[in-house]
Design a protein around this motif. Structure first.
Motif, PDB file in Angstrom:
ATOM      1  N   ASP A 153       4.438   3.226   9.547  1.00 34.88           N
ATOM      2  CA  ASP A 153       3.442   2.318   8.986  1.00 34.88           C
ATOM      3  C   ASP A 153       2.895   1.325  10.006  1.00 34.88           C
ATOM      4  OD1 ASP A 153       6.069   1.230   8.938  1.00 34.88           O
ATOM      5  OD2 ASP A 153       5.462  -0.285   7.478  1.00 34.88           O
ATOM      6  N   SER A 157      -1.357   0.924   7.448  1.00 34.01           N
ATOM      7  CA  SER A 157      -0.704   0.339   6.280  1.00 34.01           C
ATOM      8  C   SER A 157      -0.723   1.272   5.070  1.00 34.01           C
ATOM      9  CB  SER A 157      -1.386  -0.984   5.907  1.00 34.01           C
ATOM     10  OG  SER A 157      -2.761  -0.759   5.618  1.00 34.01           O
ATOM     11  N   ASP A 158      -1.429   2.388   5.184  1.00 29.42           N
ATOM     12  CA  ASP A 158      -1.529   3.348   4.084  1.00 29.42           C
ATOM     13  C   ASP A 158      -0.337   4.303   4.129  1.00 29.42           C
ATOM     14  OD1 ASP A 158      -2.176   5.195   2.159  1.00 29.42           O
ATOM     15  OD2 ASP A 158      -4.051   5.852   3.095  1.00 29.42           O
ATOM     16  N   HIS A 159       0.572   4.205   3.152  1.00 30.60           N
ATOM     17  CA  HIS A 159       1.780   5.035   3.190  1.00 30.60           C
ATOM     18  C   HIS A 159       1.473   6.517   3.027  1.00 30.60           C
ATOM     19  CE1 HIS A 159       1.347   4.572  -1.211  1.00 30.60           C
ATOM     20  NE2 HIS A 159       1.975   5.739  -1.279  1.00 30.60           N
ATOM     21  N   THR A 184       4.983  -2.333   2.996  1.00 33.79           N
ATOM     22  CA  THR A 184       4.715  -0.920   2.756  1.00 33.79           C
ATOM     23  C   THR A 184       5.600  -0.385   1.637  1.00 33.79           C
ATOM     24  OG1 THR A 184       4.110  -0.590   5.078  1.00 33.79           O
ATOM     25  CG2 THR A 184       4.696   1.370   3.815  1.00 33.79           C
ATOM     26  N   ARG A 186       6.747  -1.713  -0.934  1.00 32.54           N
ATOM     27  CA  ARG A 186       6.351  -2.110  -2.285  1.00 32.54           C
ATOM     28  C   ARG A 186       5.285  -1.183  -2.870  1.00 32.54           C
ATOM     29  NH1 ARG A 186       7.473  -7.424  -0.198  1.00 32.54           N
ATOM     30  NH2 ARG A 186       5.373  -7.646   0.654  1.00 32.54           N
ATOM     31  N   GLU A 187       4.635  -0.420  -2.018  1.00 30.86           N
ATOM     32  CA  GLU A 187       3.588   0.492  -2.488  1.00 30.86           C
ATOM     33  C   GLU A 187       4.114   1.895  -2.778  1.00 30.86           C
ATOM     34  OE1 GLU A 187       0.564  -0.691  -3.031  1.00 30.86           O
ATOM     35  OE2 GLU A 187       1.260  -2.653  -2.330  1.00 30.86           O
TER      36      GLU A 187
END
Length: 214
Positions: A153, A157-159, A184, A186-187
């Protein structure tokens, strides 16, 4: 083979790098371990793969087994490729580590599979392609049973740029650990473990549930 870290802590020259952390992961499982920027992601990855002796706690199996059967993927300052290298050179080096000859046809085949150009500087490779390439090649090394992906990440930031790759590797029978930031985590669609904790959620088991006869 299951890998177990029991209250692993690492202390550096200037103080603690990793506070006591426990984790257990086995074949076909994906564990995500989250932490803040100074929580020691890479140090924990090095300990988990047998490349660093913990200051406290234990990791099983022993370090010699872990070094032979695990890969720490894309670790900053440790195993990440030089940004100025050509993609073809990175692939050739990874194939050599997997015991395959550095043949142009082998390199070309990997590049074609990932939709990459040979002369592209590695720093210009998109995050999703970078993780898929490095993790996929690491999985091809003989005897590998554990992959630890170090902070993918940090590239995005996009998992989604790494989640599907990690899932696919676990579904292929590997034990997979991804180290990432707390934000990260948390998503993600599954609870993550935490650096500095010994009470962790179970890893995601990627094996399909057994069908039951009515």
């Amino acid at each position: 083979m299951r890998v177990r870290a029991e209250r692993v802590a690492v202390t550096g020259a200037h103080g603690p790098l990793v506070v006591a952390t426990s984790l257990e992961v086995g074949p076909g499982q994906l564990a995500v371990v989250a932490g803040e920027p100074n929580d020691g992601h890479t140090a924990f990855g090095l300990a988990l793969t047998g490349r660093l002796v913990p200051s406290a706690g234990t990791v099983e199996p022993d370090a010699s087994w872990l070094r032979a059967h695990s890969v720490l993927v894309d670790a900053p300052g440790v195993s990440e490729p030089e940004p100025a290298l050509r993609v073809a050179d990175v692939v050739a080096e990874e194939l050599a580590l997997a015991g395959r000859r550095d043949r142009r046809a082998d390199v070309a085949g990997v590049l074609a599979r990932h939709g990459l150009e040979a002369d592209t500087r590695f720093e210009a490779v998109a995050p999703a392609a970078r993780t898929a390439l490095l993790a996929g090649l690491a999985a091809e090394r003989p005897g590998v049973e554990l992959l630890v992906l170090d902070t993918p990440d940090r590239h995005s930031s996009d998992h989604h740029t790494w989640w599907e790759t990690a899932l696919a590797l676990a579904r292929g029978g590997l034990a997979v650990v991804v180290l990432c930031g707390a934000g990260t985590a948390r998503e993600l669609p599954h609870p993550s473990a935490r650096l500095g904790s010994s009470d962790q959620p179970a890893p995601l088991d990627t094996a399909p549930p057994l069908e039951t006869t009515p």
